[in-house]
Design a protein around this motif. Structure first.
Motif, short mmCIF file in Angstrom:
data_model
loop_
_atom_site.label_atom_id
_atom_site.label_comp_id
_atom_site.label_asym_id
_atom_site.label_seq_id
_atom_site.Cartn_x
_atom_site.Cartn_y
_atom_site.Cartn_z
N ASP A 62 0.81 -1.22 0.00
CA ASP A 62 0.00 0.00 0.00
C ASP A 62 0.84 1.28 0.00
OD1 ASP A 62 -2.35 -1.43 -0.06
OD2 ASP A 62 -2.58 -1.46 2.11
N ASN A 63 2.16 1.14 -0.09
CA ASN A 63 2.94 2.35 -0.36
C ASN A 63 2.48 2.97 -1.67
OD1 ASN A 63 4.73 2.71 1.86
ND2 ASN A 63 5.72 0.81 1.21
N SER A 64 1.85 2.13 -2.48
CA SER A 64 1.25 2.65 -3.71
C SER A 64 0.14 3.66 -3.37
CB SER A 64 0.67 1.51 -4.54
OG SER A 64 -0.37 0.88 -3.83
N ARG A 65 -0.48 3.53 -2.20
CA ARG A 65 -1.49 4.52 -1.82
C ARG A 65 -0.83 5.88 -1.58
NH1 ARG A 65 -6.16 1.42 -0.66
NH2 ARG A 65 -5.79 -0.44 0.59
N ILE A 66 0.42 5.85 -1.08
CA ILE A 66 1.12 7.11 -0.85
C ILE A 66 1.42 7.78 -2.20
CG2 ILE A 66 3.21 8.20 0.10
CD1 ILE A 66 3.21 6.16 2.32
N LEU A 67 1.83 6.96 -3.18
CA LEU A 67 2.05 7.51 -4.52
C LEU A 67 0.74 8.07 -5.07
CD1 LEU A 67 4.28 4.74 -6.19
CD2 LEU A 67 5.04 6.87 -5.10
N GLU A 68 -0.34 7.35 -4.81
CA GLU A 68 -1.65 7.78 -5.30
C GLU A 68 -2.04 9.10 -4.64
OE1 GLU A 68 -4.72 4.94 -4.36
OE2 GLU A 68 -6.24 6.03 -5.50
N ALA A 69 -1.78 9.22 -3.34
CA ALA A 69 -2.11 10.46 -2.64
C ALA A 69 -1.29 11.62 -3.22
CB ALA A 69 -1.84 10.31 -1.14
N GLY A 70 0.00 11.36 -3.47
CA GLY A 70 0.84 12.39 -4.07
C GLY A 70 0.30 12.82 -5.43
N THR A 71 -0.17 11.84 -6.20
CA THR A 71 -0.71 12.15 -7.52
C THR A 71 -1.98 13.00 -7.40
OG1 THR A 71 0.17 10.04 -8.28
CG2 THR A 71 -1.45 11.10 -9.71
N GLU A 72 -2.81 12.66 -6.41
CA GLU A 72 -4.02 13.46 -6.18
C GLU A 72 -3.65 14.92 -5.86
OE1 GLU A 72 -7.24 12.85 -6.38
OE2 GLU A 72 -7.11 10.72 -6.90
N ILE A 73 -2.60 15.09 -5.07
CA ILE A 73 -2.17 16.45 -4.72
C ILE A 73 -1.74 17.20 -5.99
CG2 ILE A 73 -0.38 17.78 -3.49
CD1 ILE A 73 -0.48 15.66 -1.27
N VAL A 74 -0.99 16.50 -6.84
CA VAL A 74 -0.56 17.14 -8.09
C VAL A 74 -1.77 17.50 -8.95
CG1 VAL A 74 0.64 16.73 -10.29
CG2 VAL A 74 1.71 16.03 -8.13
N LEU A 75 -2.69 16.53 -9.10
CA LEU A 75 -3.85 16.76 -9.97
C LEU A 75 -4.76 17.87 -9.43
CD1 LEU A 75 -4.88 13.10 -10.93
CD2 LEU A 75 -3.51 14.73 -12.25
N GLU A 76 -4.80 18.00 -8.12
CA GLU A 76 -5.67 19.01 -7.52
C GLU A 76 -5.19 20.42 -7.87
OE1 GLU A 76 -8.62 18.31 -5.94
OE2 GLU A 76 -8.78 20.48 -6.13
N GLY A 77 -3.88 20.54 -8.09
CA GLY A 77 -3.35 21.81 -8.60
C GLY A 77 -2.84 22.76 -7.54
N GLY A 78 -1.89 23.59 -7.96
CA GLY A 78 -1.35 24.61 -7.08
C GLY A 78 -0.04 24.22 -6.43
N LEU A 79 0.36 22.95 -6.59
CA LEU A 79 1.59 22.50 -5.93
C LEU A 79 2.52 21.79 -6.92
CD1 LEU A 79 0.10 21.25 -2.54
CD2 LEU A 79 1.59 23.22 -2.85
N GLY A 80 2.60 22.34 -8.13
CA GLY A 80 3.52 21.76 -9.10
C GLY A 80 2.86 20.72 -9.96
N ASP A 81 3.58 20.27 -10.99
CA ASP A 81 2.93 19.30 -11.87
C ASP A 81 3.62 17.94 -11.95
OD1 ASP A 81 4.99 20.36 -13.28
OD2 ASP A 81 3.72 21.48 -14.69
N ASP A 82 4.54 17.70 -11.04
CA ASP A 82 4.96 16.30 -10.84
C ASP A 82 5.31 16.11 -9.37
OD1 ASP A 82 7.75 16.62 -10.23
OD2 ASP A 82 8.12 17.01 -12.34
N LEU A 83 5.56 14.84 -9.01
CA LEU A 83 5.72 14.52 -7.58
C LEU A 83 6.98 15.16 -6.99
CD1 LEU A 83 4.65 10.76 -7.67
CD2 LEU A 83 3.33 12.67 -6.80
#
Ligand code: XCC
Ligand code: SF4
Length: 649
Positions: free
Chosen positions: A522-543
């Motif tokens: 489930d460390n993949s969930r952490i990657l997924e959360a990071g991706t959500e943050i990127v997609l949500e916008g305002g904090l850069g466009d990659d991890l």
């Protein structure tokens, strides 16, 4: 190096473990802690990664006097090859776990899944959409079958990229493509890496290490991600659930069954079977008050996340659980199960049961767990444990009192829902809190325990300091269990320990400052959360641009090496509590700890002192924040930030 054996209180952070370590001493039971004492002065060649036994002209060891192996391989080549083989081991373990689940999903979709069904149709349909499957008018079984075939293809693909890579931010995918580390089929990556490290193949340490990152990506954005998605589809997507952790969860008057290992298939059935009225009746007839099912390591995390089953302990507590004298049966499957367990258990009535044909242990009872009659198998096992209850020797039983409350179950879906509510589930409030500086950043703390250092000490010190510094902490694996035992996986902990900004957010949303996101895969969930943050916008466009860092404080397994690599390859800086076995090559160290920064945007850093690690993490987060323009000045001008981003794109 200490010559005196350490005292129990120097070996473990929590009082429950210390108590049982004292018991072990009195009863002369060997544990990994005492065996570690006997392994002092561990082989320097192994430690530095300069021992090569890849061919039978060797084994060769690199020294000042003999700087090359018989074939001419130098320290750089040998160290890099050994490192890649560790990543292969970790990737294979995570991914094979994923494969087993996909095969089960396929059986369930075909109607051959026995007691297994598709429990979470929403998760299935969400996944189907991610892979662009035609959904309309199709049953969940039809969809699941197509999805299972897509997943199986991810393992066997030869020349095409993994589809699962497309779940990452687009810019991340471009970086991987440009650097030539976009993985093909998962199995191919494992096989190719074994080929490349065979005698006389790949000798350029940089080329070998890039393959290590490529292989690790097939884990994080392949096998592990698939394992998590399929577990959610088959067993349900976790949502917040209360439970308890530490050896004190074992019952004095109940039959104690401990599950240990990684794959959730069996433990899911045990969780269901243990609630069965017939089983509870059977236990009562045997003179017990009922059945207590508890877990160790990641199997535990899986059923904690979905059923609130309590946690008996993390990795270094597996032997300690047996030494309580109160465990009727410990069921082990794969990964992290010590071969010492039957030996330890022989001093008590505990029966160690191995449950999968690919993992047997001398001295354990082997009971193959069949998918077709899963629930029956689980019941048979539990009944056998109940039958063993009469053999418990009350004189040998010590159950520590310690057991802390916690809230676990934070899948990305659950976090989204907590943050935004049912109708506007979204990461927006988190992104805003980060932009406003109430939360300084997000840190993932993952991985194992290691008897080289005091159990949980680094993890707990680091976690406390980070939340005090307004860092939201995401956790998995044994690191999450450490926090559970510490009592900081509760919303109340936010009130007591978190810095003001983090506290405000946690209070408003009702979440703990440390979020338990699941097992190792489930460390993949952490990657997924990071991706959500990127997609949500305002904090850069990659991890690499979001203020985020990964930490593996007390890691020990090859899986942890693979995890560290896929985090770095995803642009996330990773702090290690102790170094890899690479110290014999300056070039390899430089590549992993510095050069990767220019390639991926993140690199490894080694800090053996948790407080120094905190300083480094805060520095990394603040550099990220500066680069994003959300340092102090920008905090007052939130909206300029958004405009700036739009201009950037
Ligand atoms: Fe194993 Fe996953 Fe490590 Fe714990 S943390 S010791 S790998 S159980 Ni993943
Ligand atoms: Fe020695 Fe080279 Fe063989 Fe390794 S591959 S054991 S360095 S001869």
């Amino acid at each position: 190096m200490p010559t005196q054996p350490k005292k129990p209180q120097d070996r473990a952070w929590d009082s429950a473990s210390v108590e049982i370590l004292k018991k072990a001493e009195q009863e002369c039971i060997d544990t990994c802690f005492t065996r570690m004492d006997l392994q002092q002065n561990q082989c320097a060649f192994g430690k530095n990664g300069v021992c090569c036994r890849i061919c039978h002209m060797g084994p060769c060891r690199i020294t000042k006097k003999s700087p090359r192996g018989v074939c001419g391989a130098d320290a750089d080549t040998i160290v890099a090859r050994n490192f890649l083989r560790e990543v292969v081991g970790g990737t294979a373990a995570h991914s094979d776990h994923g494969r087993h689940l996909v095969l089960l999903l396929k059986k369930a979709a075909e109607g051959n899944g026995g007691d297994y069904q598709i429990k979470d149709e929403k998760a299935l349909r969400y996944a189907a959409r991610l892979y662009k499957l035609e959904e309309n008018g199709r049953t969940k079984e039809e969809l699941a079958l197509e999805l299972a075939d897509i997943f199986l293809d991810e393992f066997t693909k030869q020349e095409e990229n993994l589809d699962t890579l497309t779940l990452s931010p687009v810019k991340q995918q471009n970086i991987w493509r440009n650097q030539g580390v976009d993985p093909k089929g998962i199995d191919r990556m494992v096989v190719e890496s074994m080929h490349r490290t065979h005698m006389g193949v790949d000798h350029d340490y940089r080329n070998i290490l890039m393959q290590a990152f490529r292989t690790s990506l097939a884990d994080g954005w392949g096998g592990s991600r698939i394992a998590t998605m399929v577990s959610d589809i088959l067993f349900g997507t976790p949502s917040p659930v209360r439970s308890a952790a530490n050896l004190g969860v074992l019952g004095e008057k109940t039959v104690n069954i401990v599950v240990h290992g990684h794959e959730p298939e069996l433990s899911e059935m045990l969780a269901i079977a243990s609630q069965d009225p017939g089983i509870i009746d059977y236990a009562k007839k045997a003179g017990a008050e009922g059945v207590t099912l508890a877990g160790i390591c990641c199997t535990a995390n899986e059923i904690l996340m979905r059923h609130g089953i309590p946690i008996a302990g993390n990795f270094l507590q597996q032997e300690l659980a047996v030494i309580t004298g109160a465990v009727e049966m410990m069921l082990v499957d794969v990964q992290c199960c010590m071969p010492s367990l039957p030996e330890v258990a022989s001093a008590y009535h505990t029966e160690i049961v191995s449950t999968t044909d690919m993992a047997k242990t001398i001295g354990a009872t082997h009971m193959s767990f069949g998918v077709q009659k899963a629930l029956d198998s689980a019941k048979t096992m539990i009944k056998r444990a109940i039958d063993n209850f009469k053999n418990r020797d009350p004189n040998k039983v010590v159950i520590p009192k310690e057991n802390k409350q916690m809230v676990a179950g934070f899948s990305v879906d659950a976090i989204k829902y907590m943050l935004g509510g049912r109708f506007r589930a979204s990461f927006r409030p988190l992104n805003d809190a980060i932009i406003q500086g109430r939360i300084k950043g997000v840190v993932g703390i993952v991985g194992c325990n290691n008897p080289k250092t005091k159990l949980d000490s680094y993890i707990n010190t680091l976690t406390r300091e980070l939340i005090k510094n307004n860092v939201l902490v995401l956790k998995t694996g044994c690191a999450a269990i450490a926090s559970a035992k510490e009592g900081i996986l509760t919303p109340e902990a936010a009130l007591e320990m978190a810095g003001q900004g983090l506290r405000e957010v946690c209070e408003a949303v009702g979440i703990p400052p440390v979020l338990h996101m699941g097992s190792c895969v489930d460390n993949s969930r952490i990657l997924e959360a990071g991706t959500e943050i990127v997609l949500e916008g305002g904090l850069g466009d990659d991890l690499s641009q979001i203020p985020a860092v990964g930490v593996a404080p007390e890691w020990m397994s090859e899986k942890a090496v693979a995890i560290g690599c896929y985090f770095v390859a995803s642009g996330i800086d990773v702090i290690l509590g102790h170094p890899f076995h690479i110290e014999g090559s300056e070039n390899v160290i430089k590549f992993l700890n510095e050069e990767t920064r220019d390639i991926f945007g993140g690199s490894f850093h080694v800090y053996e002192d948790p407080l120094e690690a905190v300083n480094k993490i805060m520095k990394l987060l603040s550099e990220d924040r500066k680069r994003l323009g959300i340092d102090k000045k920008a905090e007052r001008k939130l909206f300029d930030m958004k405009d700036r981003r739009e201009l950037d794109v």
